[in-house]
Design an enzyme around this catalytic site. Structure first.
Site, short mmCIF file in Angstrom:
data_model
loop_
_atom_site.label_atom_id
_atom_site.label_comp_id
_atom_site.label_asym_id
_atom_site.label_seq_id
_atom_site.Cartn_x
_atom_site.Cartn_y
_atom_site.Cartn_z
N TYR A 41 -4.79 3.38 14.02
CA TYR A 41 -4.21 2.36 13.38
C TYR A 41 -2.54 2.68 13.31
O TYR A 41 -2.12 4.16 12.50
CB TYR A 41 -4.66 1.79 11.79
CG TYR A 41 -3.90 1.02 11.56
CD1 TYR A 41 -3.93 0.20 11.11
CD2 TYR A 41 -2.73 1.52 9.81
CE1 TYR A 41 -3.25 -1.83 10.68
CE2 TYR A 41 -2.26 0.22 9.28
CZ TYR A 41 -2.17 -1.27 9.44
OH TYR A 41 -1.36 -1.80 8.98
N ASP A 56 8.75 -0.82 3.19
CA ASP A 56 8.31 -1.16 4.30
C ASP A 56 8.76 -2.99 3.48
O ASP A 56 7.54 -3.47 2.82
CB ASP A 56 6.49 -0.98 3.61
CG ASP A 56 5.91 -2.09 4.13
OD1 ASP A 56 6.21 -2.43 5.71
OD2 ASP A 56 4.82 -2.47 3.88
N ASP A 83 -0.56 -2.80 13.35
CA ASP A 83 0.43 -3.71 12.02
C ASP A 83 1.76 -4.81 12.38
O ASP A 83 2.51 -3.99 12.55
CB ASP A 83 1.31 -3.26 10.64
CG ASP A 83 0.96 -3.72 9.81
OD1 ASP A 83 1.25 -5.44 9.94
OD2 ASP A 83 1.13 -3.66 8.70
N ASP A 85 2.69 -7.24 10.76
CA ASP A 85 3.81 -7.76 10.18
C ASP A 85 3.68 -9.75 10.15
O ASP A 85 2.04 -10.61 10.33
CB ASP A 85 5.09 -7.95 10.15
CG ASP A 85 5.63 -6.19 9.50
OD1 ASP A 85 3.90 -6.48 9.07
OD2 ASP A 85 7.00 -6.21 10.04
N HIS A 107 -2.96 -7.55 13.40
CA HIS A 107 -3.16 -8.45 12.78
C HIS A 107 -2.04 -8.37 12.47
O HIS A 107 -0.65 -8.21 11.81
CB HIS A 107 -3.97 -7.25 11.57
CG HIS A 107 -3.27 -6.01 10.60
ND1 HIS A 107 -2.44 -6.80 9.97
CD2 HIS A 107 -3.07 -4.92 10.20
CE1 HIS A 107 -1.35 -5.60 9.40
NE2 HIS A 107 -2.14 -4.45 9.88
N GLU A 109 -0.41 -11.51 9.34
CA GLU A 109 -0.42 -11.21 7.58
C GLU A 109 0.36 -13.70 7.29
O GLU A 109 1.01 -13.68 8.09
CB GLU A 109 0.10 -10.56 6.64
CG GLU A 109 1.65 -10.38 6.99
CD GLU A 109 1.90 -8.84 6.48
OE1 GLU A 109 2.46 -9.14 5.27
OE2 GLU A 109 1.81 -8.10 7.11
N CYS A 117 5.05 -5.05 0.99
CA CYS A 117 3.77 -3.58 1.46
C CYS A 117 3.05 -5.22 0.36
O CYS A 117 3.79 -5.25 -0.51
CB CYS A 117 4.43 -3.25 0.54
SG CYS A 117 2.85 -1.87 -0.09
N ARG A 152 -4.75 -11.08 8.10
CA ARG A 152 -4.92 -10.69 7.06
C ARG A 152 -3.90 -11.31 5.89
O ARG A 152 -3.65 -12.59 6.13
CB ARG A 152 -3.53 -9.67 7.08
CG ARG A 152 -3.37 -8.82 5.55
CD ARG A 152 -2.68 -7.63 5.97
NE ARG A 152 -1.32 -8.17 4.76
CZ ARG A 152 -0.84 -6.82 4.42
NH1 ARG A 152 -0.95 -6.32 5.10
NH2 ARG A 152 0.56 -6.85 3.33
N GLU A 182 -6.32 -7.86 1.90
CA GLU A 182 -6.02 -7.63 0.86
C GLU A 182 -5.79 -7.17 -0.20
O GLU A 182 -6.01 -7.89 -1.03
CB GLU A 182 -4.28 -7.68 2.10
CG GLU A 182 -3.25 -6.64 1.23
CD GLU A 182 -3.26 -5.14 1.30
OE1 GLU A 182 -4.75 -4.48 1.17
OE2 GLU A 182 -1.99 -4.51 1.62
N ASN A 204 -8.65 -2.25 3.16
CA ASN A 204 -7.66 -1.42 3.45
C ASN A 204 -7.31 -0.32 2.02
O ASN A 204 -6.68 -0.93 1.00
CB ASN A 204 -6.56 -2.26 3.18
CG ASN A 204 -5.44 -1.38 3.66
OD1 ASN A 204 -4.99 -0.50 3.65
ND2 ASN A 204 -4.73 -2.26 3.03
#
Length: 278
Positions: A41, A56, A83, A85, A107, A109, A117, A152, A182, A204
């Site tokens: 990952y 982040d 990731d 975002d 992924h 989100e 974050c 996500r 999440e 996660n």
């Protein structure tokens, strides 16, 4: 012929739940491979924190992440989940670029840009309809059917678990292959998710966040298909690095900490390098 996406799906089929471990660069990926992990990952926080020295908070761009994706996939064949975002301006183009760089899965989100974050307060979400549009765009960029688009949802901490489940169901209906749930706080939350969502669900286990350090077996019993450890090794390495820096600065020598260091022989073993005899 196997593809990165099919390799990711094969790893998921072979290991239940699949442990996915975070790597921040190609050398970390080699170490994870040596430890026996079957999937890797690349965290957006990892890129921001370690490649750019930033928090982040959505300050990195697609090009920033692609640099690290290429470095990792060029050196290690294990499938890489990335990731992305919120997908940046064009999730379809982002997916195409990630696939071209060797990623097996991404992924994205349902936060607003610039995202936070997932374990920080103050997160804001886009509407379900807007996230469905993101998912559909990302899916349209898949290079083949096996490439994985994971959606996500950060809604559990903002709107509650039932609303997060409803969102996840909508994302799966829009074409998401898997769901990243999440900041869930209990095994009952995971049971609710996995019982209601017709897709593999990822847990996660980022440290110092909202989710307790459940074991792999506990999460597997709750129906979780993937367990993610996004920055565990890099956090440990950062703490060890600071300790070594302090020791050298204080003592003016490495003697007190040299026993904590990886040897040159072990470095070469990890790299698969055999120096020529002198």
């Amino acid at each position: 012929m196997p593809t990165p996406g099919s390799n990711f799906r094969a790893a998921l089929a072979a290991e239940n739940p699949l442990q996915v471990v975070g790597v921040i660069n190609a050398y970390a990926a080699l170490l994870a491979q040596r430890a026996g992990f079957q999937a890797l990952y690349l965290s957006g926080a990892g890129v921001a924190n370690h490649s750019y020295g930033l928090p982040d908070t959505g300050q990195t761009e697609l090009a920033d992440v692609l640099i690290d994706v290429r470095r990792i996939t060029k050196r290690v064949d294990l499938p890489l989940l990335v990731d992305i975002d919120t997908g940046w301006d064009d999730p379809a183009a982002t997916v195409k670029a990630m696939a071209a760089a060797g990623a097996a899965a991404v992924h994205l989100e349902d936060q607003v840009p610039a995202k936070l974050c997932g374990h920080l307060p103050g997160k804001q979400l886009v509407s379900t309809a807007d996230m469905v549009a993101r998912v559909k765009s990302a899916v349209s960029g898949k290079p083949d059917r096996d490439f994985v688009v994971m959606a996500r949802t950060d809604a559990a901490a903002v709107e509650g678990v039932p609303a997060a489940i409803a969102r996840a169901q909508a994302y799966v209906a829009a074409g998401a292959d898997m769901i990243f749930a999440e900041a869930l706080r209990s095994l009952d939350d995971y049971r609710a998710f996995t019982g209601a969502v017709n897709a593999p669900v990822l847990a996660n286990l980022t440290e110092f966040g909202q989710t307790p350090a459940f074991t792999r077996d506990e999460l597997g019993a709750a129906g979780v298909a993937l367990v993610l450890y996004p920055l565990s090794a890099s956090r440990a390495a950062a703490a060890a690095s600071l300790e070594v820096y302090h020791a050298i600065r204080r003592a003016g020598t490495v003697q007190a900490v040299i026993g904590k260091m990886q040897t040159r022989t072990d470095l070469y073993a990890t790299l698969g390098y055999k120096p020529k005899p002198e």
